[in-house]
Design a protein around this motif. Structure first.
Motif, PDB file in Angstrom:
ATOM      1  N   VAL A  37      36.834  21.263  32.609  1.00  0.00           N
ATOM      2  CA  VAL A  37      38.183  20.761  32.848  1.00  0.00           C
ATOM      3  C   VAL A  37      38.959  20.853  31.536  1.00  0.00           C
ATOM      4  N   ILE A  38      40.051  21.600  31.550  1.00  0.00           N
ATOM      5  CA  ILE A  38      40.908  21.752  30.372  1.00  0.00           C
ATOM      6  C   ILE A  38      42.142  20.888  30.576  1.00  0.00           C
ATOM      7  N   GLU A  39      42.290  19.844  29.769  1.00  0.00           N
ATOM      8  CA  GLU A  39      43.458  18.969  29.898  1.00  0.00           C
ATOM      9  C   GLU A  39      44.675  19.546  29.194  1.00  0.00           C
ATOM     10  N   ASP A  40      44.453  20.263  28.062  1.00  0.00           N
ATOM     11  CA  ASP A  40      45.578  20.844  27.326  1.00  0.00           C
ATOM     12  C   ASP A  40      45.132  22.159  26.714  1.00  0.00           C
ATOM     13  N   ALA A  41      45.533  23.254  27.335  1.00  0.00           N
ATOM     14  CA  ALA A  41      45.130  24.574  26.869  1.00  0.00           C
ATOM     15  C   ALA A  41      45.743  24.937  25.524  1.00  0.00           C
ATOM     16  N   ASN A  42      46.749  24.163  25.093  1.00  0.00           N
ATOM     17  CA  ASN A  42      47.394  24.458  23.820  1.00  0.00           C
ATOM     18  C   ASN A  42      46.826  23.641  22.659  1.00  0.00           C
ATOM     19  N   ALA A  43      45.880  22.775  22.954  1.00  0.00           N
ATOM     20  CA  ALA A  43      45.262  21.992  21.878  1.00  0.00           C
ATOM     21  C   ALA A  43      44.574  22.926  20.888  1.00  0.00           C
ATOM     22  N   ASP A  44      44.569  22.540  19.606  1.00  0.00           N
ATOM     23  CA  ASP A  44      44.068  23.414  18.540  1.00  0.00           C
ATOM     24  C   ASP A  44      42.646  23.908  18.802  1.00  0.00           C
ATOM     25  N   HIS A  45      41.753  23.022  19.244  1.00  0.00           N
ATOM     26  CA  HIS A  45      40.360  23.406  19.423  1.00  0.00           C
ATOM     27  C   HIS A  45      40.109  24.156  20.730  1.00  0.00           C
ATOM     28  N   ILE A  46      41.156  24.251  21.580  1.00  0.00           N
ATOM     29  CA  ILE A  46      41.007  24.931  22.865  1.00  0.00           C
ATOM     30  C   ILE A  46      41.759  26.259  22.900  1.00  0.00           C
ATOM     31  N   ALA A  47      42.898  26.327  22.229  1.00  0.00           N
ATOM     32  CA  ALA A  47      43.806  27.478  22.353  1.00  0.00           C
ATOM     33  C   ALA A  47      43.100  28.811  22.123  1.00  0.00           C
ATOM     34  N   ARG A  48      42.210  28.861  21.135  1.00  0.00           N
ATOM     35  CA  ARG A  48      41.542  30.141  20.839  1.00  0.00           C
ATOM     36  C   ARG A  48      40.507  30.528  21.894  1.00  0.00           C
ATOM     37  N   ARG A  49      40.191  29.587  22.798  1.00  0.00           N
ATOM     38  CA  ARG A  49      39.225  29.867  23.865  1.00  0.00           C
ATOM     39  C   ARG A  49      39.901  30.297  25.176  1.00  0.00           C
ATOM     40  N   ILE A  50      41.225  30.363  25.168  1.00  0.00           N
ATOM     41  CA  ILE A  50      41.961  30.769  26.364  1.00  0.00           C
ATOM     42  C   ILE A  50      42.224  32.272  26.279  1.00  0.00           C
ATOM     43  N   PRO A  51      41.732  33.064  27.231  1.00  0.00           N
ATOM     44  CA  PRO A  51      41.893  34.521  27.142  1.00  0.00           C
ATOM     45  C   PRO A  51      43.345  34.967  27.296  1.00  0.00           C
ATOM     46  N   LYS A  72      48.932  24.685  31.350  1.00  0.00           N
ATOM     47  CA  LYS A  72      48.295  23.884  30.298  1.00  0.00           C
ATOM     48  C   LYS A  72      47.000  23.223  30.748  1.00  0.00           C
ATOM     49  N   SER A  73      46.896  22.862  32.017  1.00  0.00           N
ATOM     50  CA  SER A  73      45.727  22.110  32.468  1.00  0.00           C
ATOM     51  C   SER A  73      45.113  22.772  33.690  1.00  0.00           C
ATOM     52  N   PHE A  74      43.811  23.037  33.635  1.00  0.00           N
ATOM     53  CA  PHE A  74      43.131  23.686  34.750  1.00  0.00           C
ATOM     54  C   PHE A  74      41.652  23.331  34.739  1.00  0.00           C
ATOM     55  N   LEU A  75      40.984  23.639  35.843  1.00  0.00           N
ATOM     56  CA  LEU A  75      39.538  23.406  35.914  1.00  0.00           C
ATOM     57  C   LEU A  75      38.844  24.628  36.490  1.00  0.00           C
ATOM     58  N   LEU A  76      37.578  24.780  36.128  1.00  0.00           N
ATOM     59  CA  LEU A  76      36.742  25.890  36.568  1.00  0.00           C
ATOM     60  C   LEU A  76      35.427  25.339  37.109  1.00  0.00           C
TER      61      LEU A  76
END
Length: 526
Positions: A446-460, A470-474
């Motif tokens: 569950v991604i609450e904020d895709a723009n967060a610093d520790h998450i942004a680089r993991r978004i293709p 910004k927020s999604f789940l897999l």
């Protein structure tokens, strides 16, 4: 003859376009028009089951009322067993769902309009005539009963539209009629087009299929003959229902036998009629309208039209008592809930809440899995349950494509789905992003904020360019240690935050998808 008709169509085109422009500027009409047009369009498409569900789900109120209607006395054989739009499409078929949807949309004409109270009887009468056509089809062994309802209601479509959306013009027409002018002539004088031609023109604008448009047409006395096609059957049922309604509305008890005999003779060249069957059909229609009035929010209490018909049949005439009962049911939430429970097994979104929608969806999927199901039908029910029950903006399912070594979205529900589906595809070769991590490790993310610093680089990048939410789940779908697909959902309304109960429900839905794939593989249906 054909050239003469073509000339007449061209002559009516300009005034039709002018009235359509005015209607489009009226509050409520664009939404009504768009929904009915889209429903009619997708029913005729190759992937109509998916698309008609998508169109209906755009309107939460329509979704709720449609589920109530298909579980009501009108579709009494299902008695609360249809809990998702996807299952309604599966069981009833696209055309039946289309017809029910259009009926509900048309019944929304008067809601919230300043002249609502003074003209609701027009709508009640049109709906009663539609239900009467269905009863006549049953009595007389005529096919296409559900479509006959639409054709019957739409015979007065032009007048209904003007009454509800161009009220001042309808008053001018009525004034001319009171001065002795025929109604169709009066409408043409005020609008530049007759009510009848307006109704047919709007029906074509709404993508009505040709057989329904033909079914809306009036039959002249010299044109009466036995039907030889589905369209002619619809036309006969619609004309007979409206004429029988007018007969019941305008003739007295004393004139009843003579009026029925005149109607029997009028239609004698087309169909064999027994006046007892006609009266029985009126009685049945009165009962059905009363049974489903709460479900479809139809204000029948105090309807002078229905009261006149009841008096004509010799049935209940104590209007004051029946009106008080109807008003009590409408006003008392407890009575309304009890009535709904008889026809709808706890599927009212407004009262039951999101968790109940989820539970109902899980039950729908469970029942589908125990029958001779198609995989896509089950997947649609799961995605719809996620979409409605959790309030997600979009839900999709990704499926592994072994031939191309990719994971790609197959279908889904929500905003811009037609644009997004082709963009949601990525290679299976590992990359250090959240999609591959979910698949490789079979872990729910569950991604609450895709723009967060520790998450942004993991978004293709493909996701940033295509969906960019910004927020999604897999939720990966594992079979024998390999993810053969993935459930996806996102939210444009804020960060997704799931309770343990909600996460458990999502995992139950995912388990049902796994079972569907396993059963499909075992039976060779994949």
């Amino acid at each position: 003859m054909a050239s003469t008709l073509a000339v007449k169509e061209r002559e009516t085109l300009k005034p039709l376009e002018a009235v359509l422009r005015r209607l489009s500027d009226s509050s409520g009409f664009p939404t009504l028009s768009t929904t009915i047009s889209d429903v009619n369009r997708v029913v005729s498409s190759d992937s109509s089951a998916q698309q008609i569900t998508q169109v209906i789900l755009r309107d939460v109120s329509l979704t709720t009322k449609l589920l109530q209607l298909v579980n009501s006395a009108v579709y009494g054989q299902f008695h609360g067993r249809i809990r998702t739009i996807s299952r309604a499409v599966l069981i009833l078929g696209c055309e039946a769902v289309r017809n029910a949807t259009m009926t509900l949309m048309m019944l929304e004409f008067s809601k919230g309009r300043p002249q609502e109270r003074s003209v609701q009887d027009e709508l009640v009468g049109a709906f009663f005539a539609g239900v009467l056509s269905k009863a006549l089809c049953a009595q007389l062994g005529m096919p296409n009963a559900e479509e006959a309802v639409i054709c019957t209601m739409c015979q007065n479509l032009g007048k209904l539209l003007v009454t509800f959306f161009l009220y001042e013009e309808s008053r001018k027409v009525r004034s001319l009629v009171e001065q002795g002018l025929l109604e169709e002539q009066a409408a043409e004088q005020v609008l530049g087009i007759s009510y009848r031609n307006l109704g047919v023109g709007v029906a074509r604008h709404w993508n009505f299929p040709d057989r329904l448009v033909e079914g809306m047409q009036r039959i002249t006395a010299d044109g009466m003959s036995a039907p030889t096609s589905d369209a002619e059957n619809l036309r006969l049922a619609a004309n007979l229902a409206n004429d029988l309604y007018v007969t019941a509305l305008r003739s007295s008890q004393e004139d009843k036998a003579a009026a029925l005999e005149a109607l029997r003779k009028r239609y004698g060249a087309a169909i064999k009629l027994d006046t007892k069957d006609l009266v029985a059909a009126v009685d049945q229609a009165l009962k059905e309208v009363a049974d489903c009035s709460t479900t479809v929010s139809l204000p029948i209490a105090g309807s002078s039209a229905l009261h006149a018909v009841r008096v004509w049949t010799g049935g209940a005439v104590d209007e004051a008592t029946s009106a008080q009962t109807d008003l009590a049911v409408a006003a008392d939430p407890l009575m309304r809930d009890v009535a709904a429970l008889d026809a709808l097994e706890n599927a009212n979104e407004a009262s039951a809440g999101a968790q109940h929608i989820i539970s109902a969806g899980i039950r729908d999927v469970t029942e589908a899995l125990t029958s001779d199901f198609a995989l896509n039908d089950v997947l649609r029910m799961v995605l719809e349950t996620m979409h409605r029950g959790f309030g997600f903006s979009r839900t999709m399912i990704y499926i592994r494509d072994a031939r191309l070594n990719t994971m790609r979205a197959r279908f889904g529900f929500g905003a811009e789905m037609e644009r997004l589906i082709p963009l949601c595809e990525f290679p299976l070769a590992f990359a250090p992003d959240v999609f591959h991590v979910a698949l490789e490790k079979s872990v729910d993310i569950v991604i609450e904020d895709a723009n967060a610093d520790h998450i942004a680089r993991r978004i293709p990048e493909w996701f940033r360019q295509g969906v960019n939410t910004k927020s999604f789940l897999l939720l990966p779908i594992p079979i024998k240690g390999t993810a053969i697909g993935m459930l996806y959902a996102d939210s444009e309304r804020g960060a997704i935050k799931l309770s343990p109960e909600q996460l458990g429900s999502l995992r139950t839905l995912r388990s049902q998808v796994v079972l569907a794939f396993k059963h499909g593989a075992a039976s060779g249906r994949l």
